[in-house]
Design an enzyme around this catalytic site. Sequence first.
Site, PDB file in Angstrom:
ATOM      1  N   CYS A   1       0.841  -1.195   0.000  1.00  0.00           N
ATOM      2  CA  CYS A   1       0.000   0.000   0.000  1.00  0.00           C
ATOM      3  C   CYS A   1       0.886   1.259   0.000  1.00  0.00           C
ATOM      4  O   CYS A   1       1.870   1.326   0.726  1.00  0.00           O
ATOM      5  CB  CYS A   1      -0.937   0.097   1.190  1.00  0.00           C
TER       6      CYS A   1
ATOM      7  N   ARG B   1       4.184  -0.201  -4.744  1.00  0.00           N
ATOM      8  CA  ARG B   1       3.920  -0.752  -3.403  1.00  0.00           C
ATOM      9  C   ARG B   1       2.642  -1.583  -3.339  1.00  0.00           C
ATOM     10  O   ARG B   1       2.364  -2.237  -2.347  1.00  0.00           O
ATOM     11  CB  ARG B   1       3.802   0.397  -2.391  1.00  0.00           C
TER      12      ARG B   1
ATOM     13  N   TRP C   1      -2.541  -2.864  -1.675  1.00  0.00           N
ATOM     14  CA  TRP C   1      -2.143  -4.263  -1.785  1.00  0.00           C
ATOM     15  C   TRP C   1      -2.958  -4.974  -0.711  1.00  0.00           C
ATOM     16  O   TRP C   1      -2.746  -4.772   0.478  1.00  0.00           O
ATOM     17  CB  TRP C   1      -0.648  -4.400  -1.521  1.00  0.00           C
TER      18      TRP C   1
ATOM     19  N   ASN D   1      -1.998   2.227   5.619  1.00  0.00           N
ATOM     20  CA  ASN D   1      -1.072   1.166   5.220  1.00  0.00           C
ATOM     21  C   ASN D   1      -0.673   0.448   6.497  1.00  0.00           C
ATOM     22  O   ASN D   1      -0.140   1.071   7.413  1.00  0.00           O
ATOM     23  CB  ASN D   1       0.147   1.805   4.533  1.00  0.00           C
ATOM     24  N   GLY D   2      -0.988  -0.856   6.553  1.00  0.00           N
ATOM     25  CA  GLY D   2      -0.654  -1.616   7.756  1.00  0.00           C
ATOM     26  C   GLY D   2      -1.766  -2.592   8.076  1.00  0.00           C
ATOM     27  O   GLY D   2      -2.612  -2.885   7.227  1.00  0.00           O
TER      28      GLY D   2
ATOM     29  N   GLU E   1      18.850 -16.759  -6.578  1.00  0.00           N
ATOM     30  CA  GLU E   1      18.393 -15.426  -6.951  1.00  0.00           C
ATOM     31  C   GLU E   1      17.862 -15.421  -8.396  1.00  0.00           C
ATOM     32  O   GLU E   1      16.840 -14.807  -8.692  1.00  0.00           O
ATOM     33  CB  GLU E   1      19.545 -14.418  -6.756  1.00  0.00           C
TER      34      GLU E   1
ATOM     35  N   LYS F   1      14.067 -14.423  -9.513  1.00  0.00           N
ATOM     36  CA  LYS F   1      13.779 -13.387 -10.506  1.00  0.00           C
ATOM     37  C   LYS F   1      12.827 -13.928 -11.563  1.00  0.00           C
ATOM     38  O   LYS F   1      11.871 -13.276 -11.946  1.00  0.00           O
ATOM     39  CB  LYS F   1      15.052 -12.896 -11.219  1.00  0.00           C
TER      40      LYS F   1
ATOM     41  N   GLU G   1       9.147 -14.616 -10.160  1.00  0.00           N
ATOM     42  CA  GLU G   1       8.319 -13.478  -9.749  1.00  0.00           C
ATOM     43  C   GLU G   1       7.840 -12.627 -10.920  1.00  0.00           C
ATOM     44  O   GLU G   1       6.765 -12.052 -10.848  1.00  0.00           O
ATOM     45  CB  GLU G   1       9.010 -12.623  -8.685  1.00  0.00           C
TER      46      GLU G   1
ATOM     47  N   HIS H   1      20.179 -35.638  -5.543  1.00  0.00           N
ATOM     48  CA  HIS H   1      19.381 -36.161  -4.428  1.00  0.00           C
ATOM     49  C   HIS H   1      17.894 -35.887  -4.627  1.00  0.00           C
ATOM     50  O   HIS H   1      17.141 -35.827  -3.660  1.00  0.00           O
ATOM     51  CB  HIS H   1      19.901 -35.568  -3.115  1.00  0.00           C
TER      52      HIS H   1
ATOM     53  N   LYS I   1       6.326  -4.092  -3.619  1.00  0.00           N
ATOM     54  CA  LYS I   1       7.758  -3.857  -3.436  1.00  0.00           C
ATOM     55  C   LYS I   1       8.190  -3.963  -1.976  1.00  0.00           C
ATOM     56  O   LYS I   1       9.207  -4.544  -1.662  1.00  0.00           O
ATOM     57  CB  LYS I   1       8.081  -2.474  -3.985  1.00  0.00           C
TER      58      LYS I   1
HETATM   59  C1  F6R Z   1      12.584  -9.990  -4.976  1.00  0.00           C
HETATM   60  C2  F6R Z   1      12.314  -8.977  -3.988  1.00  0.00           C
HETATM   61  C3  F6R Z   1      11.942  -9.399  -2.610  1.00  0.00           C
HETATM   62  C4  F6R Z   1      12.672  -8.529  -1.580  1.00  0.00           C
HETATM   63  C5  F6R Z   1      12.163  -8.854  -0.172  1.00  0.00           C
HETATM   64  C6  F6R Z   1      12.917  -8.091   0.898  1.00  0.00           C
HETATM   65  O1  F6R Z   1      12.953  -9.454  -6.198  1.00  0.00           O
HETATM   66  O2  F6R Z   1      12.372  -7.815  -4.266  1.00  0.00           O
HETATM   67  O3  F6R Z   1      12.192 -10.751  -2.405  1.00  0.00           O
HETATM   68  O4  F6R Z   1      14.034  -8.774  -1.686  1.00  0.00           O
HETATM   69  O5  F6R Z   1      10.804  -8.538  -0.088  1.00  0.00           O
HETATM   70  O6  F6R Z   1      12.765  -6.722   0.742  1.00  0.00           O
HETATM   71  P1  F6R Z   1      13.732  -5.684   1.429  1.00  0.00           P
HETATM   72  O7  F6R Z   1      15.081  -5.905   0.853  1.00  0.00           O
HETATM   73  O8  F6R Z   1      13.158  -4.351   1.086  1.00  0.00           O
HETATM   74  O9  F6R Z   1      13.706  -5.962   2.892  1.00  0.00           O
END
Ligand code: F6R
Length: 614
Positions: free
Chosen positions: A2, A27, A75, A101-102, A487, A491, A494, A510, A609
């Site tokens: 949010c 967000r 969100w 937001n929360g 990682e 990527k 997502e 395994h 985000k």
């Molecule tokens: C993946 C991604 C998330 C963040 C995670 C932690 O691309 O962006 O997995 O890495 O939500 O977020 P931060 O780093 O803001 O604590």
Amino acid sequence: MCGIVGYLGNKQAFPILIKGLHRLEYRGYDSAGVALVNNNGELNVYKTKGKVKNLEDYCTDKDISGTVGIAHTRWATHGEPSDANAHPHYSQTKNLALIHNGIIENYLTLKKFLISKGYTFKSETDTEVLVQLIEYVKTEHKLSLYDAVHQALTQVIGAYAIGIIERNNPNVLVAARKSSPLILGIGDNEFFLGSDASPIIEYTNKVIYLNDEEIVKIERNKEVEIRNLKNVVLKPEIKEIEMNLEDIEKGGFPHFMLKEIFEQPKSLNLCMNGRLQKELNEIKLSGITDFGDKFEKANRILISACGTSWHAGLIGKYLFESFCHKPVSVEVASEFRYRNPVIYSNDVLIPISQSGETADTLAAIKLAKDKGAFIYGICNVVGSSISRMTDSGTYTHAGPEIGVASTKAFTTQVAVLIMTALSLAKRMNTIEDSQYKKIVSSLAKIPEQIQEILDNKEQIENISKIFTYAKNFLYLGRGYNYPVAMEGALKLKEISYIHAEGYPAAEMKHGPIALIDEEMPIVVVAPHYSTYEKILSNIEEVKARKGRIIAIVSKGDTEIKKIADYCIEVPTTEECLSPLLTVIPLQLLSYYIAVAKGRNVDQPRNLAKSVTVE
Ligand code: F6R
């Protein structure tokens, strides 16, 4: 999770609020809304399911006048995305409108109480309960809006960043925060609210970071008033932020994610600026100069983070163990916080976070702090909650990361971990000087080596088009490049919604090896370092089962090229620095696959985000 925006000043609020929502849309983007008090004192609320653009279209024939307003991009937590659940929420009499937001954890108890007092509800949200509670308190005790918000919040358990406005009162906007971010921008006779600085920076660089349990009254032509839940009046502390408008715009790229991938040479240079001293071939990190003794005394280091930041933390474990000879435990913050971990008062906890607002990482810090551990943060957003809770630390200085998929945050986090481990090792004499110097001079070359990989984007784009058919991907790596494989898989899933798993290459035997057939793409991160021969054998094993191999190899590799279907070269460096290079083709691969599949790269479904709820 949010985004909230607010404005009070002499300009029309609507365009400022909408622009702010677009900036905060990363967000959350399942519904959006706006509330304004017009010149006649009417309080208008407009909200729709869908993106901010839908809201703009919806408002074309509405009265959008007013010089005070609040707006929200959602969100969903409580209640599905719908017009009714979108914010702002009116109170019963429609005298108040609130954005939030929360999560209000005790909303069911409060709702029951309000129903007993005759209140009815139009949405399933916890937010509507909050605005009704404020109205109830306000009318029952004949309070001003500011006092009513204060009193209502003393009854609330949970997290909130809120903005609230009132019918017939175009001169006042009240806001408050606890465990969700909120920044107040101070302009010339005008005020701005934002979940982060991006909706504010165009108008002013003077900001107040609200602290937990603080409530602010913004009144036209007056100084802001701040007090906390204990009713202590506080002196507002105005800070200047450094952020440019270009940092938060796409600058000619089709997506923020691509812009941010291409920004990595620059963001790494900024991250190392003043810390990596090329002329001396040395690293100077003020956090380690001042607090290195805490690390020296520590029996072990704990690292806690989520998602991509956790992957960076896993690389940190290899670094600290190899160079500083300290045991390191890397913990997903959401697990760490709830499993009653053993934490000693001489432990050092390194929380890693891009946003500095991730709820689980914040909770991990609180837990470790309560047990007396020293908290050394690695964080991107200056002034964020995490950065303010730590004892010391290092900012990554990646600049604003807006694409939901994290890219430049990861490489700068890894760079900070490398610089931290090296400075500490130097201080503790656990590294040979020649090795230290070799790594430092190689680190200085990383930005230009990343540029070399980026210049090869066409090859990666062409490969990605071949694999859009895939339903599953396996990513393999060893040592420093095992977290890179994880990682790469994150990527891909997502932003393209293709299932992908990152695995230690040898562990494949395994279990995951059963998945391999002639359809299955396997990305192997196999640069030429200590485990090269081993990973070569793993590639042979995949080939024997007819898997389709995309290998990330060192420049000039000859062996893997004979077996793999596709090879993407990266320049050679020191092994411990290789993740900074090998991750780049993986970022590009997932980006181009997602684009070829027509996905919304910057706003993938169900994601947000900044994960400010647990
Ligand atoms: C993946 C991604 C998330 C963040 C995670 C932690 O691309 O962006 O997995 O890495 O939500 O977020 P931060 O780093 O803001 O604590």
